[in-house]
Design an enzyme around this catalytic site. Structure first.
Site, mmCIF file in Angstrom:
data_model
loop_
_atom_site.group_PDB
_atom_site.id
_atom_site.type_symbol
_atom_site.label_atom_id
_atom_site.label_comp_id
_atom_site.label_asym_id
_atom_site.label_seq_id
_atom_site.Cartn_x
_atom_site.Cartn_y
_atom_site.Cartn_z
ATOM 1 N N ARG A 1 -8.865 14.975 18.260
ATOM 2 C CA ARG A 1 -7.737 15.814 17.851
ATOM 3 C C ARG A 1 -8.202 16.966 16.969
ATOM 4 O O ARG A 1 -7.695 18.093 17.055
ATOM 5 C CB ARG A 1 -6.716 14.979 17.081
ATOM 6 C CG ARG A 1 -5.895 14.026 17.938
ATOM 7 C CD ARG A 1 -5.139 13.035 17.077
ATOM 8 N NE ARG A 1 -4.301 13.720 16.103
ATOM 9 C CZ ARG A 1 -4.023 13.229 14.897
ATOM 10 N NH1 ARG A 1 -4.525 12.075 14.511
ATOM 11 N NH2 ARG A 1 -3.235 13.912 14.086
ATOM 12 N N LYS B 1 -4.072 2.126 11.020
ATOM 13 C CA LYS B 1 -4.971 1.648 9.962
ATOM 14 C C LYS B 1 -4.215 0.835 8.917
ATOM 15 O O LYS B 1 -4.699 -0.192 8.433
ATOM 16 C CB LYS B 1 -5.688 2.827 9.312
ATOM 17 C CG LYS B 1 -6.613 3.585 10.257
ATOM 18 C CD LYS B 1 -7.426 4.617 9.547
ATOM 19 C CE LYS B 1 -6.620 5.815 9.085
ATOM 20 N NZ LYS B 1 -6.214 6.698 10.196
ATOM 21 N N LYS B 2 -3.036 1.295 8.532
ATOM 22 C CA LYS B 2 -2.263 0.578 7.514
ATOM 23 C C LYS B 2 -1.814 -0.787 8.025
ATOM 24 O O LYS B 2 -1.884 -1.788 7.302
ATOM 25 C CB LYS B 2 -1.063 1.417 7.090
ATOM 26 C CG LYS B 2 -1.419 2.701 6.353
ATOM 27 C CD LYS B 2 -2.188 2.426 5.075
ATOM 28 C CE LYS B 2 -2.486 3.686 4.293
ATOM 29 N NZ LYS B 2 -3.314 3.424 3.089
ATOM 30 N N SER C 1 -1.931 7.364 14.045
ATOM 31 C CA SER C 1 -3.177 7.369 13.292
ATOM 32 C C SER C 1 -3.006 6.716 11.932
ATOM 33 O O SER C 1 -3.777 5.833 11.534
ATOM 34 C CB SER C 1 -3.670 8.810 13.122
ATOM 35 O OG SER C 1 -4.861 8.847 12.363
ATOM 36 N N ASP D 1 0.851 -1.188 0.000
ATOM 37 C CA ASP D 1 0.000 0.000 0.000
ATOM 38 C C ASP D 1 0.888 1.240 0.000
ATOM 39 O O ASP D 1 2.111 1.158 0.194
ATOM 40 C CB ASP D 1 -0.913 0.000 1.228
ATOM 41 C CG ASP D 1 -2.115 0.925 1.079
ATOM 42 O OD1 ASP D 1 -2.227 1.612 0.043
ATOM 43 O OD2 ASP D 1 -2.929 0.987 2.015
ATOM 44 N N LYS D 2 0.237 2.368 -0.195
ATOM 45 C CA LYS D 2 0.903 3.671 -0.176
ATOM 46 C C LYS D 2 0.033 4.635 0.599
ATOM 47 O O LYS D 2 -1.205 4.519 0.618
ATOM 48 C CB LYS D 2 1.107 4.156 -1.616
ATOM 49 C CG LYS D 2 1.286 5.658 -1.802
ATOM 50 C CD LYS D 2 -0.030 6.319 -2.218
ATOM 51 C CE LYS D 2 0.113 7.819 -2.385
ATOM 52 N NZ LYS D 2 -1.225 8.474 -2.541
ATOM 53 N N HIS D 3 0.687 5.591 1.275
ATOM 54 C CA HIS D 3 -0.070 6.642 1.965
ATOM 55 C C HIS D 3 0.572 7.984 1.666
ATOM 56 O O HIS D 3 1.802 8.125 1.690
ATOM 57 C CB HIS D 3 -0.096 6.428 3.471
ATOM 58 C CG HIS D 3 -0.843 7.503 4.196
ATOM 59 N ND1 HIS D 3 -2.216 7.514 4.293
ATOM 60 C CD2 HIS D 3 -0.407 8.623 4.832
ATOM 61 C CE1 HIS D 3 -2.594 8.597 4.955
ATOM 62 N NE2 HIS D 3 -1.530 9.282 5.298
ATOM 63 N N SER D 4 -0.267 8.972 1.393
ATOM 64 C CA SER D 4 0.197 10.348 1.198
ATOM 65 C C SER D 4 -0.313 11.213 2.329
ATOM 66 O O SER D 4 -1.443 11.021 2.807
ATOM 67 C CB SER D 4 -0.313 10.903 -0.137
ATOM 68 O OG SER D 4 -0.079 12.300 -0.220
ATOM 69 N N THR E 1 -9.086 10.574 -1.592
ATOM 70 C CA THR E 1 -9.112 9.579 -2.663
ATOM 71 C C THR E 1 -10.510 8.998 -2.846
ATOM 72 O O THR E 1 -10.959 8.765 -3.974
ATOM 73 C CB THR E 1 -8.109 8.461 -2.362
ATOM 74 O OG1 THR E 1 -6.792 9.013 -2.331
ATOM 75 C CG2 THR E 1 -8.159 7.363 -3.408
#
Length: 435
Positions: free
Chosen positions: A167, A186-187, A182, A79-82, A119
């Site tokens: 938050r 999830k990842k 955070s 996976d990828k996260h930005s 997304t």
């Protein structure tokens, strides 16, 4: 330790055991911790920070507060996260490209809030697509297709869902420790083999300062690797939009141009950089450069586009979307050019302001319950360094109402500076962090 003792220990800069943090997180998930206590905890962490081992313990406890996905596949789960930016529709391109290269890709994504887009909102600009999937259906799509882009279900990291909401109203969003926990809770709950992070830095990013972006990238990479997920990060430029459009359907169009390309623009280049890192972390290629070449190959030969089409069909989208995508996307009723008022070069772009312009058009959210218009936004945004003549369009506004277009035009005029000298060129990838 009871809840008040955990908060006091962090407030005073004292060590907190893994078990105590785990108990606090359990209280977040089951309601045993009040909103006031959650806010006090978040503020204490923001002001005092956590030691690396405590950050890892918090992350893992938040991961373990809900369901952890398991996969019966011999493919690496990637996976990828930005961290968010303007015109950043890279997930729509990268997820199917990774799957076309042999990875399983359960991309758990979010919605837009504030000046950056989400997304899920972009994907849902395509008629029929559903991103709110039950866990069993999500896993079935990944097993049968290889890739899915979907929202986190309620049983994925529920403690994060609770703490994130607190938050947002307690001025503690900026804490690197809490951002790390955070994102990664999830990842990691998605059962990943490898992860690549795109940490944005610049005028359109949450991290305006390079040192802050570097610190966040380091925290994320160290915590993920310590938790057993191979991970690296790229700190990338967000002093200008990644693609030439901002807005949901308009960014889908940008993604489709890359998938059906070639385009050779910033979006395609960064897709290859990030994809190469992910394939390397997943063990499919010996180097990130080798992985990047394979990503470019599946973009150019149509395999990534075919994979995107299969994912859409499995998620309820149109059968023939890839073949004639333009006819499926909603269009705004008003398209207005914003002309340059002087000759020169595009010297600076306030990306955050462009994001605010999209919100003014109805294409983004101020609060989570806001409804968005998928057709509106900005397109044909000139890049930094572009030479312009008076009257030449700097960008185009796509609006549903003239009053919205007026508001957006006022914002974008102040957001784009024209100067007699061209700005120094900044690299797309500023630096790499990780093993």
């Amino acid at each position: 330790m009871e809840t008040r003792s955990v908060i006091a220990a962090i407030r005073d800069g004292n060590a907190v055991s893994d078990a105590a943090l785990g108990g606090f997180v359990k209280g977040l998930a089951d309601g045993g911790v009040s909103d006031a206590q959650a806010g006090a905890f978040a503020m204490a962490v923001l002001l005092k920070s956590l030691a690396p081992e405590s950050r890892r313990a918090l992350t893992l406890s938040m991961r373990d507060s809900g369901r952890i996905l398991r996969w019966s596949t011999d493919r690496p789960v990637l996976d990828k996260h930005s961290t968010g930016g303007i015109g950043d529709c890279i997930s729509l391109v990268l997820a199917p490209a990774l799957a076309a290269c042999g990875a399983a890709v359960p991309m758990i994504s979010g919605r837009g809030l504030g000046h950056t887009g989400g997304t899920l909102d972009k994907l849902e600009a395509i008629p029929g697509v559903s991103t709110e999937l039950e866990t069993a259906r999500l896993q079935k799509i990944v097993q049968e297709v290889g890739v899915v882009i979907a929202a986190a279900s309620a049983d994925i990291a529920p403690a994060d869902r609770r703490l994130y909401a607190v938050r947002d109203v307690s001025a503690t969003v900026e804490s690197i420790d809490l951002i790390t926990a955070s994102i990664l809770s999830k990842k990691l709950a998605a059962g990943l083999t490898g992860l690549v992070l795109d940490v944005k830095q610049g005028s359109g990013a949450f991290m305006k300062d390079l040192e802050a972006a570097r610190a966040l990238a380091t925290s994320l990479v160290e915590t993920a690797n310590a938790a057993g997920c191979r991970c690296s990060a790229l700190v990338t430029d967000m002093d200008q939009p990644l693609a030439a459009s901002a807005g949901n359907a308009l960014e889908v169009a940008e993604a489709m141009r890359v998938l059906t390309g070639p385009t050779e623009g910033r979006l395609e280049k960064l897709t290859c950089y990030l994809g190469g890192e992910a394939l390397y972390q997943g063990g499919l290629y010996d180097t990130a450069a080798d992985g990047a070449r394979q990503i470019l190959k599946v973009l150019r030969n149509g395999q990534a586009a075919e994979m995107f089409g299969r994912m859409l069909r499995a998620s309820g989208g149109p059968t023939k979307f890839v073949d004639s995508w333009a006819r499926f996307l909603p269009e705004a009723t008003i398209i207005r050019e914003v002309p340059a008022q002087a000759a020169g070069f595009v010297a600076s772009i306030d990306g955050t302001a462009l994001g605010r312009a999209v919100i003014a058009l109805g294409g983004g959210r101020q609060v989570e319950t806001d409804r968005i218009d998928p057709a509106v936004g900005l397109s044909d945004i000139l890049p930094l360094g572009a030479e312009v003549a008076p009257g030449q369009p700097l960008l185009r506004i796509h609006a549903s109402r003239a009053s919205h277009a007026d508001a957006a035009e006022a914002i974008v005029r102040d957001a784009i500076d024209i100067d007699i000298a061209a700005p120094a060129e900044k690299p797309l990838v500023i630096e790499r962090v990780g093993p």
